[in-house]
Design a protein around this motif. Structure first.
Motif, PDB file in Angstrom:
ATOM      1  N   GLY A  46      -0.879   1.647   9.596  1.00 38.35           N
ATOM      2  CA  GLY A  46       0.133   2.012  10.576  1.00 38.35           C
ATOM      3  C   GLY A  46      -0.331   1.745  11.996  1.00 38.35           C
ATOM      4  N   GLY A  47      -1.623   1.958  12.241  1.00 39.60           N
ATOM      5  CA  GLY A  47      -2.173   1.686  13.565  1.00 39.60           C
ATOM      6  C   GLY A  47      -2.110   0.210  13.914  1.00 39.60           C
TER       7      GLY A  47
ATOM      8  N   PRO B  58       0.893  -5.727  16.404  1.00 41.45           N
ATOM      9  CA  PRO B  58       0.648  -6.797  15.437  1.00 41.45           C
ATOM     10  C   PRO B  58       0.086  -8.072  16.055  1.00 41.45           C
ATOM     11  CG  PRO B  58       3.001  -6.466  15.808  1.00 41.45           C
ATOM     12  CD  PRO B  58       2.297  -5.338  16.469  1.00 41.45           C
ATOM     13  N   ALA B  59       0.433  -8.343  17.295  1.00 46.21           N
ATOM     14  CA  ALA B  59      -0.091  -9.549  17.940  1.00 46.21           C
ATOM     15  C   ALA B  59      -1.608  -9.468  18.100  1.00 46.21           C
ATOM     16  CB  ALA B  59       0.585  -9.754  19.292  1.00 46.21           C
TER      17      ALA B  59
ATOM     18  N   ASP C 194      -3.004   9.435   2.381  1.00 42.17           N
ATOM     19  CA  ASP C 194      -1.786   9.160   3.146  1.00 42.17           C
ATOM     20  C   ASP C 194      -2.087   9.109   4.642  1.00 42.17           C
ATOM     21  OD1 ASP C 194      -0.320   9.072   0.832  1.00 42.17           O
ATOM     22  OD2 ASP C 194       0.591  11.064   1.077  1.00 42.17           O
ATOM     23  N   ALA C 195      -2.904  10.034   5.108  1.00 42.27           N
ATOM     24  CA  ALA C 195      -3.252  10.065   6.529  1.00 42.27           C
ATOM     25  C   ALA C 195      -4.046   8.822   6.918  1.00 42.27           C
ATOM     26  CB  ALA C 195      -4.049  11.328   6.838  1.00 42.27           C
TER      27      ALA C 195
ATOM     28  N   ALA D 211       0.833  -1.211   0.000  1.00 41.90           N
ATOM     29  CA  ALA D 211       0.000   0.000   0.000  1.00 41.90           C
ATOM     30  C   ALA D 211       0.865   1.257   0.000  1.00 41.90           C
ATOM     31  CB  ALA D 211      -0.940  -0.007   1.195  1.00 41.90           C
ATOM     32  N   GLY D 212       1.938   1.256   0.782  1.00 36.22           N
ATOM     33  CA  GLY D 212       2.819   2.420   0.834  1.00 36.22           C
ATOM     34  C   GLY D 212       3.478   2.694  -0.504  1.00 36.22           C
ATOM     35  N   ARG D 213       3.920   1.632  -1.175  1.00 39.28           N
ATOM     36  CA  ARG D 213       4.521   1.803  -2.491  1.00 39.28           C
ATOM     37  C   ARG D 213       3.500   2.313  -3.505  1.00 39.28           C
ATOM     38  NH1 ARG D 213       8.320  -3.357  -3.848  1.00 39.28           N
ATOM     39  NH2 ARG D 213       8.205  -2.338  -5.888  1.00 39.28           N
ATOM     40  N   ALA D 214       2.275   1.824  -3.403  1.00 41.01           N
ATOM     41  CA  ALA D 214       1.232   2.270  -4.334  1.00 41.01           C
ATOM     42  C   ALA D 214       0.960   3.763  -4.177  1.00 41.01           C
ATOM     43  CB  ALA D 214      -0.050   1.473  -4.099  1.00 41.01           C
ATOM     44  N   LEU D 215       0.882   4.229  -2.946  1.00 38.84           N
ATOM     45  CA  LEU D 215       0.599   5.646  -2.719  1.00 38.84           C
ATOM     46  C   LEU D 215       1.756   6.524  -3.193  1.00 38.84           C
ATOM     47  CD1 LEU D 215      -1.198   5.697   0.746  1.00 38.84           C
ATOM     48  CD2 LEU D 215      -2.124   5.317  -1.532  1.00 38.84           C
ATOM     49  N   SER D 216       2.974   6.023  -3.042  1.00 39.90           N
ATOM     50  CA  SER D 216       4.136   6.774  -3.526  1.00 39.90           C
ATOM     51  C   SER D 216       4.174   6.796  -5.057  1.00 39.90           C
ATOM     52  CB  SER D 216       5.412   6.139  -2.973  1.00 39.90           C
ATOM     53  OG  SER D 216       6.562   6.764  -3.509  1.00 39.90           O
TER      54      SER D 216
END
Length: 207
Positions: A172-173, A178-179, A164-165, A127-132
């Motif tokens: 990010g949250g 992650p557990a 992005d937010a 997702a991060g790469r897509a937004l960039s």
């Protein structure tokens, strides 16, 4: 006969010298990805990935769907997130497109999101790469009516900022605990672990 004519026109468009994006057979590309045989679908999908400005942002969802159908799930997720931010700007300017965008977003997201979220770090990376990447590729040359070029650029910038937010807030949250995220997925009967059958990897320049 009509299908053969459509496929023939599509092939001519795909292999002819590059012309301005407005001259591309946009409807033929979309129809090939939605209804064409495998060869035409894949050819149209590959073309639009190389020329994302060739079709209305709402229909970038068909790229994600085509990639999912051919088994390239990681790439499908990538283009689904490109579609989300590009189409977000469009519906912010043209509310009449919101129902279609909402339907496509829900339909394709129901396939992609539960799958990609099995691997939280892979999800964040894709997702991060897509937004960039979306910020670097050409915009669709048309724009919603009644907007000046400056106004449209402002709408696009706002959609990117909001997306992005939201990305950092949601994915990010989850990464902060992650557990707990994994436990919730198991509770809901969803897989946790490496992506299952991701297909072709993301090219190195998709970032």
């Amino acid at each position: 006969m009509r299908s053969m004519m459509m496929i023939g026109a599509l092939c001519l468009a795909l292999f002819a010298p590059v012309a301005p994006a407005t001259a591309k057979p946009e409807n033929a590309l979309i129809e090939a990805m939605l209804k064409g045989p495998i060869e035409a679908r894949d050819a149209a999908c590959n073309y639009v990935m190389a020329h994302p400005e060739a079709i209305n942002p709402i229909y970038l969802s068909t790229v994600a769907l085509s990639l999912w159908k051919r088994g390239d799930r990681a790439q499908a997720a990538f283009w689904f997130y490109v579609f989300q931010v590009r189409s977000r700007a469009w519906i912010n300017a043209d509310k009449s497109a919101a129902p279609l965008r909402g339907s496509l977003n829900q339909q394709i997201g129901a396939m992609i999101n539960p799958w990609v979220a099995s691997d939280l770090e892979a999800w964040y990376d894709i997702a991060g790469r897509a937004l960039s990447y979306e910020k670097k590729i050409p915009l669709y040359p048309k724009q919603p009516a009644d907007l000046t070029p400056e106004q449209w650029q402002a709408v696009v910038a706002k959609a990117r900022q909001d997306n992005d937010a939201q990305f950092e807030e949601v994915i990010g949250g989850f990464r902060k605990d992650p557990a707990a995220f994994a436990a919730k997925r198991r509770e809901n009967g969803l897989p946790v672990g490496p992506l299952q059958e991701p297909g072709a990897p993301l090219p190195s320049d998709w970032r």
